[in-house]
Design a protein around this motif. Structure first.
Motif, short mmCIF file in Angstrom:
data_model
loop_
_atom_site.label_atom_id
_atom_site.label_comp_id
_atom_site.label_asym_id
_atom_site.label_seq_id
_atom_site.Cartn_x
_atom_site.Cartn_y
_atom_site.Cartn_z
N ASP A 76 0.80 -1.23 0.00
CA ASP A 76 0.00 0.00 0.00
C ASP A 76 0.83 1.28 0.00
OD1 ASP A 76 -2.35 -1.53 -0.03
OD2 ASP A 76 -2.33 -1.69 2.15
N LYS A 77 2.05 1.20 -0.53
CA LYS A 77 2.91 2.39 -0.62
C LYS A 77 3.39 2.55 -2.06
CE LYS A 77 4.50 2.03 4.08
NZ LYS A 77 5.25 2.79 5.01
N VAL A 78 3.65 3.79 -2.42
CA VAL A 78 4.29 4.05 -3.70
C VAL A 78 5.65 3.36 -3.67
CG1 VAL A 78 5.32 5.88 -5.10
CG2 VAL A 78 3.10 6.24 -4.03
N GLY A 79 6.01 2.72 -4.78
CA GLY A 79 7.32 2.08 -4.89
C GLY A 79 8.26 2.96 -5.69
N TYR A 80 9.55 2.74 -5.54
CA TYR A 80 10.56 3.53 -6.24
C TYR A 80 11.62 2.63 -6.83
CZ TYR A 80 8.49 7.35 -3.62
OH TYR A 80 7.60 8.25 -3.09
N VAL A 81 12.11 2.99 -8.00
CA VAL A 81 13.28 2.35 -8.58
C VAL A 81 14.38 3.39 -8.58
CG1 VAL A 81 14.27 1.29 -10.65
CG2 VAL A 81 11.90 0.78 -10.00
N LEU A 82 15.51 3.01 -8.03
CA LEU A 82 16.68 3.88 -7.97
C LEU A 82 17.84 3.16 -8.64
CD1 LEU A 82 15.04 4.19 -5.08
CD2 LEU A 82 16.90 5.73 -4.60
N GLY A 83 18.76 3.90 -9.21
CA GLY A 83 19.90 3.29 -9.87
C GLY A 83 21.10 4.20 -9.95
N ARG A 84 22.08 3.74 -10.71
CA ARG A 84 23.35 4.45 -10.92
C ARG A 84 24.17 4.53 -9.64
NH1 ARG A 84 19.28 7.11 -13.19
NH2 ARG A 84 19.37 8.81 -11.69
N PHE A 85 24.16 3.44 -8.88
CA PHE A 85 24.97 3.35 -7.67
C PHE A 85 26.31 2.67 -7.98
CE2 PHE A 85 20.64 3.50 -5.86
CZ PHE A 85 20.80 4.57 -5.00
N ASP A 86 27.27 2.83 -7.10
CA ASP A 86 28.57 2.19 -7.25
C ASP A 86 28.61 0.79 -6.64
OD1 ASP A 86 29.70 4.37 -8.60
OD2 ASP A 86 30.27 5.33 -6.72
N GLY A 87 27.60 0.46 -5.85
CA GLY A 87 27.56 -0.87 -5.26
C GLY A 87 28.43 -1.04 -4.04
N ASN A 88 28.79 0.06 -3.39
CA ASN A 88 29.65 -0.03 -2.21
C ASN A 88 28.83 0.11 -0.92
OD1 ASN A 88 29.18 2.79 -1.77
ND2 ASN A 88 30.81 3.27 -3.21
N ASP A 89 29.50 -0.01 0.22
CA ASP A 89 28.80 0.05 1.51
C ASP A 89 28.18 1.42 1.77
OD1 ASP A 89 29.72 -2.55 1.76
OD2 ASP A 89 30.56 -2.25 3.76
N ASP A 90 28.79 2.49 1.28
CA ASP A 90 28.21 3.82 1.47
C ASP A 90 26.87 3.94 0.75
OD1 ASP A 90 30.34 4.65 3.07
OD2 ASP A 90 31.41 5.57 1.38
N ASP A 91 26.83 3.44 -0.49
CA ASP A 91 25.56 3.43 -1.23
C ASP A 91 24.53 2.57 -0.51
OD1 ASP A 91 26.57 5.03 -3.25
OD2 ASP A 91 26.95 3.36 -4.62
N ALA A 92 24.95 1.39 -0.08
CA ALA A 92 24.03 0.47 0.60
C ALA A 92 23.49 1.09 1.89
CB ALA A 92 24.74 -0.85 0.90
N ARG A 93 24.33 1.78 2.63
CA ARG A 93 23.88 2.44 3.87
C ARG A 93 22.86 3.53 3.56
NH1 ARG A 93 28.26 2.65 5.71
NH2 ARG A 93 28.14 0.83 7.02
N ALA A 94 23.10 4.32 2.54
CA ALA A 94 22.16 5.37 2.16
C ALA A 94 20.83 4.76 1.72
CB ALA A 94 22.75 6.23 1.04
N ILE A 95 20.88 3.69 0.95
CA ILE A 95 19.66 3.01 0.51
C ILE A 95 18.89 2.48 1.72
CG2 ILE A 95 18.77 0.97 -0.68
CD1 ILE A 95 21.16 1.41 -2.70
N MET A 96 19.59 1.84 2.65
CA MET A 96 18.92 1.29 3.83
C MET A 96 18.40 2.39 4.74
SD MET A 96 18.75 -1.92 3.31
CE MET A 96 18.15 -2.49 4.91
N ASP A 97 19.14 3.48 4.89
CA ASP A 97 18.65 4.61 5.69
C ASP A 97 17.36 5.17 5.09
OD1 ASP A 97 20.74 4.41 7.50
OD2 ASP A 97 21.90 6.07 6.63
N TYR A 98 17.35 5.35 3.77
CA TYR A 98 16.14 5.83 3.11
C TYR A 98 15.01 4.82 3.30
CZ TYR A 98 12.93 7.76 -0.27
OH TYR A 98 11.81 8.30 -0.86
N ALA A 99 15.32 3.54 3.16
CA ALA A 99 14.32 2.48 3.28
C ALA A 99 13.67 2.47 4.66
CB ALA A 99 14.94 1.12 2.96
N VAL A 100 14.42 2.76 5.70
CA VAL A 100 13.85 2.83 7.06
C VAL A 100 12.82 3.95 7.14
CG1 VAL A 100 14.40 3.40 9.46
CG2 VAL A 100 15.80 1.75 8.23
#
Length: 135
Positions: A76-100
């Motif tokens: 029941d939420k709008v979904g998002y597709v994001l891309g153009r990441f480097d695949g490193n831990d900094d990107d992953a942390r930002a994705i997870m922070d946003y996801a929370v």
């Protein structure tokens, strides 16, 4: 063709994504998607704040030009597709922070002031949940 997964808040990462616009693999021969999936799992395991967001993976999100893509979704939420990441831990942390923040939001909208800097400029699409359109 479809595999059942937990329907709760999730970051679904493409595990076959290119490493960059120019290269399929990194210098070690690893695809960008595989790097990002590994980083997402490492980051998720490193902090209990991320417990409420699943990290799921699948082959090809069909966003090849935008490489290292993820789909953020929840019921029941709008979904998002994001891309153009480097695949490193900094990107992953930002994705997870946003996801929370996304998981805690009412309809999937996260105030811009809460967006981690590393996700800004990475949004590709937003998708309405079944039975709804977004305002």
């Amino acid at each position: 063709m479809l595999t059942p997964v937990d329907p709760g808040p999730a970051v679904v990462a493409c595990n076959t994504c290119r490493y960059s616009k120019e290269a399929r693999d990194d210098a070690d021969g690893v695809r960008g998607g595989a790097r990002l999936v590994a980083a997402l799992h490492r980051v998720k395991a490193s902090d209990p704040r991320y417990a409420g967001v699943a990290v799921q993976e699948m082959a090809c999100l069909f966003a090849c030009q935008d490489y290292c893509t993820i789909h953020l979704r929840a019921p029941d939420k709008v979904g998002y597709v994001l891309g153009r990441f480097d695949g490193n831990d900094d990107d992953a942390r930002a994705i997870m922070d946003y996801a929370v923040h996304y998981a805690a939001s009412e309809h999937g909208r996260v105030p811009f002031s809460l967006w981690p800097e590393a996700v800004k400029g990475h949004f590709i699409t937003r998708t309405p949940p079944p039975g709804f359109v977004a305002e």
